[in-house]
Design an enzyme around this catalytic site. Structure first.
Site, PDB file in Angstrom:
ATOM      1  N   LYS A  53       0.887  -1.239   0.071  1.00 13.64           N
ATOM      2  CA  LYS A  53       0.232   0.061  -0.162  1.00 13.64           C
ATOM      3  C   LYS A  53       0.902   1.230   0.008  1.00 13.64           C
ATOM      4  CE  LYS A  53      -0.190  -0.100   5.167  1.00 13.64           C
ATOM      5  NZ  LYS A  53      -0.947  -0.722   6.120  1.00 13.64           N
ATOM      6  N   ARG A 150     -10.873   0.495  14.217  1.00 13.79           N
ATOM      7  CA  ARG A 150     -10.857   1.230  13.056  1.00 13.79           C
ATOM      8  C   ARG A 150     -11.926   0.780  12.230  1.00 13.79           C
ATOM      9  NH1 ARG A 150      -5.112   1.334  10.057  1.00 13.79           N
ATOM     10  NH2 ARG A 150      -5.725  -0.697   9.584  1.00 13.79           N
ATOM     11  N   TYR A 279      16.052  30.881   5.618  1.00 11.73           N
ATOM     12  CA  TYR A 279      15.028  31.513   6.179  1.00 11.73           C
ATOM     13  C   TYR A 279      14.787  31.653   7.812  1.00 11.73           C
ATOM     14  CZ  TYR A 279      12.337  30.638   1.940  1.00 11.73           C
ATOM     15  OH  TYR A 279      11.835  30.667   0.628  1.00 11.73           O
ATOM     16  N   CYS A 326      14.033  24.411   3.162  1.00 15.57           N
ATOM     17  CA  CYS A 326      13.030  25.009   2.402  1.00 15.57           C
ATOM     18  C   CYS A 326      12.380  24.186   1.527  1.00 15.57           C
ATOM     19  CB  CYS A 326      13.856  26.014   1.368  1.00 15.57           C
ATOM     20  SG  CYS A 326      15.336  26.902   1.956  1.00 15.57           S
TER      21      CYS A 326
HETATM   22  C1  LIG Z   1      -0.428  -1.717   6.858  1.00 13.84           C
HETATM   23  C2  LIG Z   1      -0.821  -2.861   7.159  1.00 13.84           C
HETATM   24  C3  LIG Z   1      -0.178  -4.003   7.408  1.00 13.84           C
HETATM   25  C4  LIG Z   1       1.326  -4.171   7.617  1.00 13.84           C
HETATM   26  O1  LIG Z   1       1.662  -3.300   8.737  1.00 13.84           O
HETATM   27  P1  LIG Z   1       3.240  -3.355   8.979  1.00 13.84           P
HETATM   28  O2  LIG Z   1       3.175  -2.833  10.212  1.00 13.84           O
HETATM   29  O3  LIG Z   1       3.834  -2.374   7.931  1.00 13.84           O
HETATM   30  O4  LIG Z   1       3.758  -4.729   8.780  1.00 13.84           O
HETATM   31  C5  LIG Z   1      -0.935  -5.199   7.757  1.00 13.84           C
HETATM   32  N1  LIG Z   1      -2.324  -5.255   7.943  1.00 13.84           N
HETATM   33  C6  LIG Z   1      -3.282  -4.025   7.497  1.00 13.84           C
HETATM   34  C7  LIG Z   1      -4.556  -4.151   7.808  1.00 13.84           C
HETATM   35  C8  LIG Z   1      -2.493  -2.915   7.438  1.00 13.84           C
HETATM   36  O5  LIG Z   1      -3.245  -1.787   7.272  1.00 13.84           O
END
Ligand SMILES: *Cc1c(COP(=O)(O)O)cnc(C)c1O
Length: 386
Positions: A53, A150, A279, A326
């Site tokens: 992802k 969640r 800056y 910057c």
């Molecule tokens: C991102 C995610 C993972 C992987 O988690 P890591 O901590 O990066 O290994 C596994 N399952 C779900 C549902 C996630 O959202």
């Protein structure tokens, strides 16, 4: 979009095929494959999903997906339907689980063989309707909320969901999954409870006659440190990119950082002691200094809160980032690297001459985690496979 707007968009995109700026993220595909095999070694009796992802945690989803599949990934995991479609457009045929829970068009999922999570009656209804319309069976994984708060069905909602399934034979629950909220913390209380709730949910689904080929809930932390959570499949993300969810996991597997983030000196000048830089004049040279300017800034994901804290590698030595970061540029103090020249490579993340800067190092300095640091690396930084 009008034709001229489309053409404009195209030429704007093409401009990034032409490389002028030396700033790039080099992605070591061998390291990605190696880390995948380390995950497999940590969970030898389970299948392994490579989570790609957020553009492969900022490493490039295409590079990462190919490296993981080459190393034998059974599944790929994405957050968005869009991310799954992008992988299908690359010709990837492996099973893909869409972890994010926002689907909207269930026909699109079926058409491209993207597996959704289901956890509400209305999701079952929509998936069943799309399957009926196409005259196919739809596989889905049921998501349980075992303490993350969640997405997912709460344990007390499971019986109702199972009852709802009975009237919808088009939907086959082929997997059960959940997600840990605290697997990276030392206190195991919440994680143990999550595992118990998961096992109870699994029993309920099996009793209800669901085919349940895959039960899975382990992220990187649990893959590395909690064998009793591995079940049929593990879902590591971060560890595959060569970082660990918290420093205490270092050493549990031989992980190789897959990204080095580099740039080159675009300007170099000698300044007398007392010269302020950037800056707000938040840094002033205490000695006669050599200041190098780098073509990278917070628009590339090099966070402004790293100002006057971070180090970079130049000429095989650690040097200080100086002056406010910057949008498109920042400065380093090159005084202690007498051989420094225009165009010399500077490493922001990675190795040079035996020195190393890790994602954890940078994340600690700007009060975040390696996950966010990787994801923040901007779209205008080319990901270059090496
Ligand atoms: C991102 C995610 C993972 C992987 O988690 P890591 O901590 O990066 O290994 C596994 N399952 C779900 C549902 C996630 O959202």
């Amino acid at each position: 979009m009008s034709e001229s707007a489309a053409a404009l968009g195209d030429s704007a995109r093409r401009a990034f095929d032409l490389r002028v700026r030396p700033t790039e993220a080099r992605i070591d595909a061998h390291a990605l494959s190696h880390n995948f095999r380390e995950a497999r070694r940590a969970a030898p009796r389970s299948r392994v999903m490579g989570v790609v992802k957020a553009d492969g945690y900022g490493h490039g989803a295409a590079i990462a997906a190919k490296a993981f599949l080459e190393a034998g990934a059974d599944w790929l995991g994405v957050a968005l339907v869009e991310e799954g479609l992008a992988l299908r457009n690359l010709g990837i045929t492996a099973p893909i689980l869409v972890l994010g829970g926002q689907y909207t068009d269930y026909g699109l999922l079926l058409q491209h063989r993207l597996t959704p999570l289901v956890y509400r009656p209305d999701m079952l209804d929509q998936l069943a309707a799309a399957a009926r319309q196409r005259g196919v069976a739809a596989d889905a994984h049921l998501k349980l909320d075992t303490g993350m708060g969640r997405i997912g069905a709460l344990p007390e909602e499971l019986p109702g969901l199972i009852a709802h399934l009975r009237g919808r034979p088009e939907v086959r629950i082929t997997g059960l999954c959940s997600h840990f909220a605290n697997a990276d913390l030392r206190d195991p209380t919440a994680t143990r409870l999550a595992m118990e709730l998961f096992v109870e949910g699994r029993r309920a689904l099996l009793d209800a006659g669901q085919p349940l080929q895959l039960s899975h809930l382990a992220n990187s932390a649990a893959t590395l440190d909690l064998p009793s959570s591995h079940h049929d499949m593990v879902r590591p993300g971060l560890m595959l990119y060569g970082a660990v969810p918290a420093p205490r996991f270092a050493g549990l597997a031989d992980l190789k950082p897959a990204m080095s983030w580099v740039t080159g000196i675009s300007h170099l000048k000698h300044v007398p002691a007392g010269t302020p830089i950037s800056y707000g004049h938040c840094w002033t040279a205490r000695r006669d200094s050599v200041i190098a300017t780098l073509p990278i800034g917070y628009a590339d994901g090099y966070r402004r809160s790293l100002t006057n804290k971070a180090e970079a590698l130049l000429g095989g030595r650690r040097v200080k980032q100086v002056g406010t970061v910057c949008m498109d540029m920042m400065m380093i103090d090159a005084t202690d690297v007498p051989g420094a020249r225009l165009g010399d490579e500077v490493v922001l993340l990675g190795e040079q001459g035996g020195e190393r800067i890790t994602a954890q190092d940078l994340a600690d300095l700007c009060d975040t985690i390696p996950y966010e640091l990787f994801c923040a690396i901007g779209a205008r930084v080319p990901r270059v496979p090496v």
